[in-house]
Design a protein around this motif. Structure first.
Motif, PDB file in Angstrom:
ATOM      1  N   LYS A   1       0.956  -1.050   0.190  1.00 52.67           N
ATOM      2  CA  LYS A   1      -0.182  -0.396   0.342  1.00 52.67           C
ATOM      3  C   LYS A   1       0.733   1.304  -0.256  1.00 52.67           C
ATOM      4  CE  LYS A   1      -4.144  -2.341  -0.053  1.00 52.67           C
ATOM      5  NZ  LYS A   1      -4.316  -1.906  -0.927  1.00 52.67           N
ATOM      6  N   ASP A   2       2.096   1.729  -0.597  1.00 56.29           N
ATOM      7  CA  ASP A   2       2.780   1.810  -0.080  1.00 56.29           C
ATOM      8  C   ASP A   2       3.011   2.700  -1.362  1.00 56.29           C
ATOM      9  OD1 ASP A   2       4.961   3.972   0.345  1.00 56.29           O
ATOM     10  OD2 ASP A   2       5.823   2.731   1.087  1.00 56.29           O
ATOM     11  N   TYR A   3       2.250   4.068  -1.881  1.00 54.44           N
ATOM     12  CA  TYR A   3       2.667   4.466  -3.535  1.00 54.44           C
ATOM     13  C   TYR A   3       3.431   4.730  -4.060  1.00 54.44           C
ATOM     14  CZ  TYR A   3       2.174   9.171  -0.860  1.00 54.44           C
ATOM     15  OH  TYR A   3       2.250  10.152  -0.272  1.00 54.44           O
ATOM     16  N   THR A   4       4.702   5.003  -2.500  1.00 56.98           N
ATOM     17  CA  THR A   4       5.858   5.706  -3.364  1.00 56.98           C
ATOM     18  C   THR A   4       6.887   4.771  -3.914  1.00 56.98           C
ATOM     19  OG1 THR A   4       6.835   5.709  -1.065  1.00 56.98           O
ATOM     20  CG2 THR A   4       5.398   7.704  -1.704  1.00 56.98           C
ATOM     21  N   LEU A   5       6.800   3.624  -2.984  1.00 57.09           N
ATOM     22  CA  LEU A   5       7.860   2.699  -3.909  1.00 57.09           C
ATOM     23  C   LEU A   5       7.013   2.324  -5.546  1.00 57.09           C
ATOM     24  CD1 LEU A   5       7.945   0.073  -0.125  1.00 57.09           C
ATOM     25  CD2 LEU A   5       9.228   1.987  -1.682  1.00 57.09           C
ATOM     26  N   LEU A   6       6.162   2.167  -5.082  1.00 53.74           N
ATOM     27  CA  LEU A   6       5.239   1.957  -7.149  1.00 53.74           C
ATOM     28  C   LEU A   6       5.740   3.292  -7.539  1.00 53.74           C
ATOM     29  CD1 LEU A   6       1.961   0.643  -5.583  1.00 53.74           C
ATOM     30  CD2 LEU A   6       3.318  -0.474  -6.855  1.00 53.74           C
ATOM     31  N   GLN A   7       5.805   4.210  -7.610  1.00 51.65           N
ATOM     32  CA  GLN A   7       6.985   5.330  -8.090  1.00 51.65           C
ATOM     33  C   GLN A   7       8.077   5.905  -8.134  1.00 51.65           C
ATOM     34  OE1 GLN A   7       8.357   8.469  -7.299  1.00 51.65           O
ATOM     35  NE2 GLN A   7       7.827   9.313  -9.236  1.00 51.65           N
ATOM     36  N   ALA A   8       8.771   5.015  -7.632  1.00 54.07           N
ATOM     37  CA  ALA A   8      10.084   5.247  -7.695  1.00 54.07           C
ATOM     38  C   ALA A   8      10.098   4.010  -8.383  1.00 54.07           C
ATOM     39  CB  ALA A   8      10.769   4.415  -6.799  1.00 54.07           C
ATOM     40  N   ALA A   9       9.860   2.626  -8.776  1.00 54.08           N
ATOM     41  CA  ALA A   9       9.976   1.731  -9.213  1.00 54.08           C
ATOM     42  C   ALA A   9       9.488   1.539 -10.920  1.00 54.08           C
ATOM     43  CB  ALA A   9       8.771   0.426  -8.605  1.00 54.08           C
ATOM     44  N   GLY A  10       8.179   2.596 -11.579  1.00 55.65           N
ATOM     45  CA  GLY A  10       7.863   2.966 -12.280  1.00 55.65           C
ATOM     46  C   GLY A  10       9.296   3.708 -12.487  1.00 55.65           C
ATOM     47  N   ASN A  11       9.514   4.824 -11.975  1.00 52.94           N
ATOM     48  CA  ASN A  11      10.920   5.682 -12.587  1.00 52.94           C
ATOM     49  C   ASN A  11      12.159   5.105 -13.011  1.00 52.94           C
ATOM     50  OD1 ASN A  11      12.676   7.818 -13.120  1.00 52.94           O
ATOM     51  ND2 ASN A  11      12.771   8.455 -10.652  1.00 52.94           N
ATOM     52  N   ILE A  12      12.022   3.684 -12.390  1.00 52.24           N
ATOM     53  CA  ILE A  12      13.467   2.436 -12.013  1.00 52.24           C
ATOM     54  C   ILE A  12      12.880   2.196 -13.928  1.00 52.24           C
ATOM     55  CG2 ILE A  12      14.571   0.790 -12.238  1.00 52.24           C
ATOM     56  CD1 ILE A  12      15.318   2.790 -10.546  1.00 52.24           C
ATOM     57  N   GLU A  13      11.898   1.444 -14.641  1.00 48.78           N
ATOM     58  CA  GLU A  13      11.425   0.815 -15.177  1.00 48.78           C
ATOM     59  C   GLU A  13      11.562   1.885 -16.484  1.00 48.78           C
ATOM     60  OE1 GLU A  13      10.580  -2.693 -15.580  1.00 48.78           O
ATOM     61  OE2 GLU A  13      10.544  -2.694 -14.005  1.00 48.78           O
ATOM     62  N   GLU A  14      10.998   3.578 -15.995  1.00 46.78           N
ATOM     63  CA  GLU A  14      11.181   4.304 -17.154  1.00 46.78           C
ATOM     64  C   GLU A  14      12.854   4.024 -17.517  1.00 46.78           C
ATOM     65  OE1 GLU A  14      10.056   9.152 -18.101  1.00 46.78           O
ATOM     66  OE2 GLU A  14       9.752   7.732 -16.517  1.00 46.78           O
ATOM     67  N   ARG A  15      14.073   4.176 -16.618  1.00 49.06           N
ATOM     68  CA  ARG A  15      14.985   4.658 -17.101  1.00 49.06           C
ATOM     69  C   ARG A  15      15.619   3.458 -17.871  1.00 49.06           C
ATOM     70  NH1 ARG A  15      17.835   6.584 -11.555  1.00 49.06           N
ATOM     71  NH2 ARG A  15      19.725   6.651 -13.117  1.00 49.06           N
ATOM     72  N   LEU A  16      14.514   2.282 -17.643  1.00 51.15           N
ATOM     73  CA  LEU A  16      15.507   0.460 -18.154  1.00 51.15           C
ATOM     74  C   LEU A  16      14.511   0.848 -19.544  1.00 51.15           C
ATOM     75  CD1 LEU A  16      15.459  -1.975 -15.029  1.00 51.15           C
ATOM     76  CD2 LEU A  16      16.732  -0.994 -16.704  1.00 51.15           C
ATOM     77  N   GLY A  17      13.912   1.108 -20.015  1.00 49.44           N
ATOM     78  CA  GLY A  17      13.741   1.758 -21.598  1.00 49.44           C
ATOM     79  C   GLY A  17      12.298   0.944 -21.266  1.00 49.44           C
ATOM     80  N   HIS A  18      11.671   0.864 -19.804  1.00 51.27           N
ATOM     81  CA  HIS A  18      10.313   0.108 -19.860  1.00 51.27           C
ATOM     82  C   HIS A  18       8.637   0.327 -19.570  1.00 51.27           C
ATOM     83  CE1 HIS A  18      12.849  -3.419 -18.995  1.00 51.27           C
ATOM     84  NE2 HIS A  18      12.477  -3.185 -19.419  1.00 51.27           N
ATOM     85  N   VAL A  19       8.764   1.677 -20.569  1.00 50.94           N
ATOM     86  CA  VAL A  19       7.395   2.750 -21.191  1.00 50.94           C
ATOM     87  C   VAL A  19       6.103   1.978 -20.433  1.00 50.94           C
ATOM     88  CG1 VAL A  19       6.307   4.565 -22.122  1.00 50.94           C
ATOM     89  CG2 VAL A  19       8.928   4.079 -22.577  1.00 50.94           C
ATOM     90  N   GLU A  20       5.568   0.697 -21.132  1.00 48.19           N
ATOM     91  CA  GLU A  20       3.980   0.374 -20.756  1.00 48.19           C
ATOM     92  C   GLU A  20       4.619  -0.220 -18.988  1.00 48.19           C
ATOM     93  OE1 GLU A  20       1.776   0.773 -22.137  1.00 48.19           O
ATOM     94  OE2 GLU A  20       3.289   2.011 -24.052  1.00 48.19           O
TER      95      GLU A  20
END
Length: 830
Positions: A517-536
């Motif tokens: 339920k920690d939304y900050t972890l999901l936001q940080a994970a999305g940032n990592i995926e974006e930097r890896l090129g996994h846009v979707e």
């Protein structure tokens, strides 16, 4: 006697038939006793009737038992009447009239007593039978049926007055409105608040909530909008893919909806709501305080001061109002004495962490850190809220570390904050600690340059592994680790992402398993995926974060993702390359603007938001609009003002106005000024360990009483940009070093600042000092390509071609995709 609703044990239920048998036996014994008494009574009556010539024996009841007279006096009278009639007819003797009258009077009074006793016995028997039937039925139907009914309906639901029912309805509507506000359904929340005011026009809480919603809308109308000046509106349902059953209505408009049949009042702005609210509720100190804060956000300190003083007329010792007025006097009027008076006045009856920390920082600014030290020690035991107590512990630890350089005392304070007595408890009674204390303990020593990111990463790793062990424990009661959020995993992943994105993603995955339920972890994970090129994948994680709570950082990340990789682009490989856009696929600028407008409504004081919004308008060619956004961020007194000043300075540099850019950067750095240049240099030298030996006692004392400003890592951007302006445009390395010293105080391990300091020393022909700064920059970040390149170029200028070649090769090994390194490496070849 036991309670009839009390649940009986199994043993009592088994022995129930034996108890009923004993009752039947007791009743039979009583009936037998009555029969024996009746027989004795008949024999006595026969004897009395035989003595017809002794009438006095009828009235003389001393020889007859009292129990017989009590229960069978009527039978005696009947027998006497029969005997008297028979005597008068046969023997011709008459009974005396006096004896007959006395017997009749005695029989009447006795009959009345007997009838009353019989009625009482019959009534008692009926009540007992009814009570027994009720008990038996309640046992058969269930123990808690009545309790469930009372909880559902309320014990006195139908017996309360109309006033109590109205208050109950107002509380229910207000709770529902606040719930809608948290979910982002601000239109529904506004409608419910209007309904409350229709029921009770003097409800101060509803006015306060409605004014806060309207103030957000006012801020959105002032700041939000497109380059042409027309507002782009806000995000509607369906524009953001949120994979959750919760629906979010992200429209806070106060205009009447189609489903609304009742005309609602239209307010021009939040100020009008505050005026009506304070008129109807003149004794509400919360309304006056909120109105003052609203005026302060609009840069009206004079009017805000009047409103705060009006609130203090109601409650002179209110902690919130005194804190607001004291902060106003310090920030806008530079009246430290008046600010101190307000803080001390608020601490008399309502001590809070905000008052203690603000007064402590004021003491430090006045070069009296000893007062701040004693202040923290005095009020830590007086604070009962664990969150506020942790904040004071953090402030006291920071004081010991950055002013007194006492790492041991700072560590002791943080450990006290993490003791069982210093933690709060959750709903299950488990002691829960604030993760901020763990992070401060892991970063202890970084402000003085004694600890680098590698040591901090190792400390965070130890704490997070301990969390994982508790989470995987076979005993469920021992699974809970005394931390309630994933802030530790987030900090660990942030440091790891500088060198290894794959490992950072694994760390965040572990954290999300423990804290889903920690939304900050999901936001940080999305940032990592974006930097890896996994846009979707990044887009899905951002949507999941928004489904938990609509927050500003995720909205900004979602908007920037749409700018860089609009929906419909293909994912690239895992090597971190940018995604390639489809032909004709352009970013949805309108949607990005709506996301930023939405974020402005949630938090109008978020500095990075103004910076991102201004950069968007600048890229779109709306220079005037971008400048308006930056100026609005500065006037809003953002929590992170350094990013707004930096964005505005970059805008002036792009326009070619170097002097204006320098002025903006100097204004931004003035907010974080820590003293004269000599003190800054001494502190920076001590942190960077560039000087050997111990600092003299006088120098230490001077340092203690001049280092006053709280550290802020984002100041590094301001200092770096201003220093590069001094180097490139003015060729003034001395001024550049002074600026960099101030930035290194706030961020001693910044590779950009360390590189700029090396370049300044190189300009001044201090080869050994420049080499030392280059080495420190590369130790801070081995993937800093510019540092490898600049270091090699300096060695080439001094004729050290072999050393330069080695440096270029090391840089290419760490950053193989940097073109300038390859170019410099080619020049270094013989």
């Amino acid at each position: 006697m036991t309670c009839p609703h009390r649940h009986k044990s199994s043993a009592t239920i088994i022995n129930r038939p034996n108890s009923s048998k004993r009752k039947r036996r007791r009743r039979c014994n009583i009936n037998i006793a009555y029969a024996v008494a009746a027989a004795i009574l008949l024999s006595i009556i026969e004897r009395v009737s035989s003595f017809s010539n002794q009438p006095s024996s009828i009235n003389d009841r001393s020889s007859i038992p009292s129990t017989v007279i009590r229960w069978h006096t009527s039978t005696i009278i009947l027998q006497q009447q029969q005997s008297s009639t028979s005597a008068s007819s046969s023997d011709g003797t008459l009974v005396s009239k006096a004896s007959i009258k006395g017997a009749i009077a005695t029989s009447i009074s006795t009959n009345e007593q007997i009838s009353q006793l019989e009625k009482h016995a019959q009534h008692t028997k009926q009540n007992r039978s009814k009570q027994y039937n009720k008990q038996y039925k309640s046992k058969q139907q269930g123990k808690y049926k009545k309790n469930r009914y009372n909880k559902k309906k309320g014990r006195n639901y139908y017996q309360t007055s109309a006033t109590q029912n109205k208050k109950r309805r107002i509380r229910h509507l207000y709770s529902q409105a606040k719930s809608y506000e948290k979910q982002g359904k601000w239109k529904e929340a506004t409608k419910l608040l209007y309904d409350i005011l229709d029921i009770e026009p003097k409800d101060s809480h509803s006015y306060l909530a409605l004014a806060k919603l309207q103030s957000r809308r006012d801020r959105g109308l002032i700041v939000g909008g497109s380059g042409g000046g027309k507002s782009e509106g806000r995000v509607k349902e369906g524009e953001i893919e949120i994979k959750d059953s919760t629906q979010h209505d992200l429209d806070i408009s106060l205009v009447q909806t189609k489903a609304t049949t009742k005309q609602q009042p239209q307010y021009k702005n939040a100020r009008q709501i505050f005026q009506i609210g304070t008129t109807n509720c003149p004794k509400s100190i919360h309304l006056w305080h909120a109105w003052g804060m609203y005026e302060l956000s609009l840069s009206n300190p004079h009017k805000a001061s009047k409103l705060f003083n009006k609130a203090l007329e109601i409650d002179p010792y209110n902690g919130y109002v005194n804190h607001a007025l004291g902060s106003l006097e310090v920030q806008y009027n530079n009246n430290y004495k008046r600010g101190e008076e307000c803080y001390l006045k608020g601490l008399q009856q309502q001590p809070s962490a905000a008052l203690v920390c603000s007064l402590g920082e004021l003491y430090i600014k006045n070069n009296t850190p000893d007062k701040a030290q004693s202040l923290y020690a005095k009020y830590i035991p007086k604070l009962y809220n664990e969150r506020e107590k942790i904040e004071v512990y953090l402030a006291a630890s920071s004081l010991e570390e950055r002013v007194y350089n006492n790492i041991d005392k700072a560590s002791q304070l943080l450990k006290e904050a993490l003791e069982p007595a210093g933690g709060g408890k959750d709903s299950s009674g488990t002691i829960v600690h604030d993760s901020r204390a763990y992070i401060a303990l892991a970063r202890l020593g970084t402000s003085n340059g004694l600890v680098d990111d590698t040591t901090v990463k190792k400390r965070l790793k130890e704490i997070c592994i301990k969390q994982l062990k508790h989470h995987k424990h076979t005993n469920k009661s021992l699974r809970r680790f005394p931390v309630k959020d994933g802030r530790l995993f987030n900090a660990w992943a942030k440091l790891e992402s500088k060198t290894n994105l794959i490992e950072a993603r694994k760390i965040l995955g572990r954290g999300m398993k423990m804290y889903p339920k920690d939304y900050t972890l999901l936001q940080a994970a999305g940032n990592i995926e974006e930097r890896l090129g996994h846009v979707e994948k990044a887009r899905e994680l951002y949507g999941a974060s928004l489904s938990i709570e609509i927050n500003v950082p995720t909205l900004i990340s979602y908007g920037l993702l749409e700018l860089r990789s609009p929906e419909g682009t293909d994912d690239s490989s895992r090597d971190g390359r940018e995604t390639e856009k489809k032909k004709g696929q352009d970013p949805n600028i309108t949607m990005v603007r709506k996301l930023f407008n939405e974020a402005l409504l949630i938090d109008p004081k978020h500095g990075p938001l103004y910076n991102a919004y201004g950069n968007l308008e600048l890229k779109e060619g709306n220079t005037n609009r971008a400048m308006e956004l930056y100026e609005a961020g500065i006037n809003a007194n953002c929590t992170d003002a350094s990013s707004v000043y930096h964005g505005l300075a970059k805008l002036h540099l792009k326009l070619g106005d170097v002097d204006m850019a320098r002025s903006v950067l100097q204004r931004g750095l003035a907010l974080f000024d820590i003293g004269d240049d000599s003190v800054i240099t001494a502190v920076t030298d001590m942190k960077n360990n560039t000087k050997g030996g111990k600092t003299p006692e006088k120098k230490k004392q001077r340092q203690h009483h001049n280092v006053a400003q709280q550290q802020n890592e984002n100041v590094a951007f301001l200092a770096h940009t201003l220093a590069m302006i001094e180097l490139k445009f003015n060729n003034n390395p001395t001024v550049a070093k002074s600026v960099l010293n101030q930035g290194l105080y706030h961020s001693p391990n910044s590779p950009q600042l360390l590189l700029a300091m090396a370049l300044s020393e190189s300009r001044m022909n201090n080869e050994s000092a420049a080499r030392s700064w280059f080495e420190r920059s590369l130790r801070s970040d081995q993937c800093h390509a510019q540092a490898w390149q600049a270091f090699g170029v300096m060695e080439m200028k001094h004729g050290n071609f072999r050393t330069a070649k080695t440096l270029f090769e090391c840089g290419i090994k760490n950053v193989p995709g940097h073109g300038a390194l390859w170019q410099a490496y080619g020049k270094s070849a013989p």
